[in-house]
Design a protein around this motif. Structure first.
Motif, PDB file in Angstrom:
ATOM      1  N   ARG A 178      16.561   6.650  -2.581  1.00 31.90           N
ATOM      2  CA  ARG A 178      15.229   6.691  -1.967  1.00 31.90           C
ATOM      3  C   ARG A 178      14.645   5.282  -1.960  1.00 31.90           C
ATOM      4  O   ARG A 178      14.553   4.626  -2.996  1.00 31.90           O
ATOM      5  CB  ARG A 178      14.327   7.628  -2.765  1.00 31.90           C
ATOM      6  CG  ARG A 178      12.924   7.707  -2.220  1.00 31.90           C
ATOM      7  CD  ARG A 178      12.065   8.621  -3.052  1.00 31.90           C
ATOM      8  NE  ARG A 178      10.712   8.585  -2.583  1.00 31.90           N
ATOM      9  CZ  ARG A 178       9.983   9.655  -2.348  1.00 31.90           C
ATOM     10  NH1 ARG A 178      10.494  10.851  -2.549  1.00 31.90           N
ATOM     11  NH2 ARG A 178       8.748   9.535  -1.934  1.00 31.90           N
ATOM     12  N   GLU A 205      11.352   2.929  -1.086  1.00 34.05           N
ATOM     13  CA  GLU A 205       9.907   2.878  -0.872  1.00 34.05           C
ATOM     14  C   GLU A 205       9.568   1.486  -0.341  1.00 34.05           C
ATOM     15  O   GLU A 205      10.145   0.487  -0.771  1.00 34.05           O
ATOM     16  CB  GLU A 205       9.142   3.107  -2.182  1.00 34.05           C
ATOM     17  CG  GLU A 205       9.401   4.430  -2.850  1.00 34.05           C
ATOM     18  CD  GLU A 205       8.723   5.607  -2.157  1.00 34.05           C
ATOM     19  OE1 GLU A 205       7.850   5.368  -1.304  1.00 34.05           O
ATOM     20  OE2 GLU A 205       9.077   6.743  -2.477  1.00 34.05           O
ATOM     21  N   TRP A 206       8.609   1.417   0.577  1.00 36.92           N
ATOM     22  CA  TRP A 206       8.163   0.147   1.134  1.00 36.92           C
ATOM     23  C   TRP A 206       6.756  -0.151   0.635  1.00 36.92           C
ATOM     24  O   TRP A 206       5.894   0.716   0.673  1.00 36.92           O
ATOM     25  CB  TRP A 206       8.189   0.191   2.658  1.00 36.92           C
ATOM     26  CG  TRP A 206       9.589   0.150   3.173  1.00 36.92           C
ATOM     27  CD1 TRP A 206      10.376   1.222   3.473  1.00 36.92           C
ATOM     28  CD2 TRP A 206      10.386  -1.003   3.400  1.00 36.92           C
ATOM     29  NE1 TRP A 206      11.614   0.798   3.886  1.00 36.92           N
ATOM     30  CE2 TRP A 206      11.644  -0.568   3.856  1.00 36.92           C
ATOM     31  CE3 TRP A 206      10.152  -2.377   3.279  1.00 36.92           C
ATOM     32  CZ2 TRP A 206      12.662  -1.457   4.181  1.00 36.92           C
ATOM     33  CZ3 TRP A 206      11.172  -3.259   3.603  1.00 36.92           C
ATOM     34  CH2 TRP A 206      12.404  -2.794   4.054  1.00 36.92           C
ATOM     35  N   HIS A 207       6.557  -1.371   0.158  1.00 38.04           N
ATOM     36  CA  HIS A 207       5.276  -1.805  -0.399  1.00 38.04           C
ATOM     37  C   HIS A 207       4.769  -2.993   0.407  1.00 38.04           C
ATOM     38  O   HIS A 207       5.541  -3.875   0.792  1.00 38.04           O
ATOM     39  CB  HIS A 207       5.441  -2.227  -1.858  1.00 38.04           C
ATOM     40  CG  HIS A 207       6.211  -1.234  -2.680  1.00 38.04           C
ATOM     41  ND1 HIS A 207       5.624  -0.144  -3.263  1.00 38.04           N
ATOM     42  CD2 HIS A 207       7.532  -1.155  -2.967  1.00 38.04           C
ATOM     43  CE1 HIS A 207       6.547   0.555  -3.894  1.00 38.04           C
ATOM     44  NE2 HIS A 207       7.709  -0.028  -3.727  1.00 38.04           N
TER      45      HIS A 207
END
Length: 135
Positions: A51, A53-55
């Protein structure tokens, strides 16, 4: 008793940072950072996919200059900062909500190994200027 707003991330820069200079002369850099949890097999045998996630990362002033000079797409970095929520209206007058990490410290990493000697800490806190972001 006080409170704590702290984010710590290790990931890869998604694309070249976008660096702008505000009318008051202060630089601000914005870039995306991908963090990925690897795939694994749970105890019950279920396969769990990786998985990502983009920050959204924002760096100000001198730290923005360091970002502009040293970070590029794919760079692996360690980021320390604060979580900030803000809203703005786009050109169609629609409210948009943004969650960002305001970087206080950036360490350039090499292939996931121990940090290199390049560690940069930001001394500029945007405070109310966060509303001046050009996006």
């Amino acid at each position: 008793m006080g409170s704590l707003n702290r984010a710590t991330l290790i990931g890869n820069v998604g694309k070249a940072p976008d660096v702008k200079t505000l009318p008051n002369g202060t630089k601000v850099a914005q870039f995306s950072l991908a963090t990925t949890e690897p795939a694994y097999t749970a105890q019950n045998g279920q396969q769990v996919e990786a998985r990502t996630e983009w920050h959204s990362i924002v760096a100000w002033a001198g730290l923005a200059s360091i970002v502009e000079r040293f970070l590029q797409q794919g760079s692996q970095v360690y980021i320390e900062g604060k979580i900030r929520y803000r809203q703005y209206e786009n050109q169609q007058q629609q409210k948009r909500y943004v969650t960002e990490i305001i970087a206080d410290n950036i360490v350039l990493l090499k292939n996931g190994e121990a940090p290199q000697q390049q560690q940069y800490a930001g001394a500029y806190s945007p405070g109310a200027n966060a509303d001046e972001l050009p996006y």
